[in-house]
Scaffold this motif. Structure first.
Motif, PDB file in Angstrom:
ATOM      1  N   LYS A  13       0.832  -1.198   0.000  1.00 55.97           N
ATOM      2  CA  LYS A  13       0.000   0.000   0.000  1.00 55.97           C
ATOM      3  C   LYS A  13       0.871   1.256   0.000  1.00 55.97           C
ATOM      4  CE  LYS A  13      -4.021   1.841   2.254  1.00 55.97           C
ATOM      5  NZ  LYS A  13      -5.117   1.538   3.128  1.00 55.97           N
ATOM      6  N   GLN A  14       0.488   2.231  -0.849  1.00 58.18           N
ATOM      7  CA  GLN A  14       1.189   3.508  -0.872  1.00 58.18           C
ATOM      8  C   GLN A  14       0.584   4.409   0.189  1.00 58.18           C
ATOM      9  OE1 GLN A  14       1.161   5.719  -4.548  1.00 58.18           O
ATOM     10  NE2 GLN A  14       2.965   6.859  -3.915  1.00 58.18           N
ATOM     11  N   LYS A  15       1.455   5.053   0.962  1.00 57.58           N
ATOM     12  CA  LYS A  15       1.001   5.924   2.030  1.00 57.58           C
ATOM     13  C   LYS A  15       1.749   7.254   1.964  1.00 57.58           C
ATOM     14  CE  LYS A  15      -0.812   3.740   5.524  1.00 57.58           C
ATOM     15  NZ  LYS A  15      -0.967   3.322   6.887  1.00 57.58           N
ATOM     16  N   SER A  19       5.963  11.426   8.871  1.00 54.99           N
ATOM     17  CA  SER A  19       7.000  10.570   9.467  1.00 54.99           C
ATOM     18  C   SER A  19       6.717   9.105   9.160  1.00 54.99           C
ATOM     19  CB  SER A  19       7.054  10.791  10.978  1.00 54.99           C
ATOM     20  OG  SER A  19       5.804  10.524  11.548  1.00 54.99           O
ATOM     21  N   PRO A  20       7.389   8.539   8.164  1.00 54.66           N
ATOM     22  CA  PRO A  20       7.191   7.122   7.816  1.00 54.66           C
ATOM     23  C   PRO A  20       7.623   6.208   8.970  1.00 54.66           C
ATOM     24  CG  PRO A  20       8.440   8.273   6.125  1.00 54.66           C
ATOM     25  CD  PRO A  20       8.329   9.190   7.285  1.00 54.66           C
ATOM     26  N   GLY A  21       6.932   5.102   9.092  1.00 52.64           N
ATOM     27  CA  GLY A  21       7.239   4.144  10.145  1.00 52.64           C
ATOM     28  C   GLY A  21       8.425   3.257   9.787  1.00 52.64           C
ATOM     29  N   PRO A  22       8.787   2.349  10.677  1.00 50.91           N
ATOM     30  CA  PRO A  22       9.957   1.487  10.462  1.00 50.91           C
ATOM     31  C   PRO A  22       9.791   0.472   9.325  1.00 50.91           C
ATOM     32  CG  PRO A  22       8.808   0.873  12.470  1.00 50.91           C
ATOM     33  CD  PRO A  22       8.173   2.132  11.975  1.00 50.91           C
ATOM     34  N   ARG A  23       8.554   0.139   8.951  1.00 46.79           N
ATOM     35  CA  ARG A  23       8.344  -0.823   7.860  1.00 46.79           C
ATOM     36  C   ARG A  23       8.240  -0.156   6.501  1.00 46.79           C
ATOM     37  NH1 ARG A  23       3.705  -3.985   7.966  1.00 46.79           N
ATOM     38  NH2 ARG A  23       2.558  -2.320   8.977  1.00 46.79           N
ATOM     39  N   ALA A  24       8.407   1.172   6.454  1.00 46.89           N
ATOM     40  CA  ALA A  24       8.302   1.909   5.194  1.00 46.89           C
ATOM     41  C   ALA A  24       9.460   1.549   4.272  1.00 46.89           C
ATOM     42  CB  ALA A  24       8.305   3.405   5.476  1.00 46.89           C
ATOM     43  N   TYR A  36       6.250  12.703   3.179  1.00 47.29           N
ATOM     44  CA  TYR A  36       6.933  11.642   2.459  1.00 47.29           C
ATOM     45  C   TYR A  36       5.897  10.724   1.834  1.00 47.29           C
ATOM     46  CZ  TYR A  36      11.008  13.028   5.181  1.00 47.29           C
ATOM     47  OH  TYR A  36      12.032  13.737   5.736  1.00 47.29           O
ATOM     48  N   SER A  37       6.248  10.140   0.710  1.00 47.10           N
ATOM     49  CA  SER A  37       5.448   9.058   0.159  1.00 47.10           C
ATOM     50  C   SER A  37       6.289   7.795   0.298  1.00 47.10           C
ATOM     51  CB  SER A  37       5.075   9.310  -1.297  1.00 47.10           C
ATOM     52  OG  SER A  37       6.206   9.256  -2.102  1.00 47.10           O
ATOM     53  N   TYR A  38       5.628   6.691   0.566  1.00 48.60           N
ATOM     54  CA  TYR A  38       6.351   5.445   0.790  1.00 48.60           C
ATOM     55  C   TYR A  38       5.405   4.265   0.621  1.00 48.60           C
ATOM     56  CZ  TYR A  38       4.255   6.224   5.392  1.00 48.60           C
ATOM     57  OH  TYR A  38       3.376   6.473   6.412  1.00 48.60           O
TER      58      TYR A  38
END
Length: 96
Positions: A13-15, A19-24, A36-38
């Motif tokens: 899934k694109q989010k 602040s991206p999380g550790p699984r990004a 950020y996009s990730y």
């Protein structure tokens, strides 16, 4: 691709967030640098196969998503994902 009810799948899934999380993964900053996009892998279970080549997916929190069976972001869980994330998959309850 054909899926079966109860099958363990991964949906990438694109989010977007500040602040991206550790699984990004594949993190990239927005043009102005505010967000950020990730991509994040989501470990879901096929709840139902629909007639029009779509599948109903259920999350471990009980939410449901309908996606096309041939969506490039959807794939079967690999053997090591089934092993490492078994708790996430087993927490999804399917009504019989």
């Amino acid at each position: 691709m054909t899926y079966r009810r109860g099958e363990w799948v991964v949906y990438t899934k694109q989010k977007f967030s500040a602040s991206p999380g550790p699984r990004a993964k594949q993190v990239s900053a927005a043009s102005r640098g505010d967000t950020y996009s990730y991509l994040v892998d989501k470990y879901w279970v096929v709840a139902k196969c629909l007639e029009d080549d779509r599948v109903l997916l259920r999350t471990r929190t009980g939410k449901e998503h309908v996606v096309a069976a041939d969506d490039t972001h959807l794939r079967r869980a690999r053997w090591w994902e089934r092993l490492l994330f078994a708790r996430r998959y087993r927490s999804v309850e399917l009504d019989d």
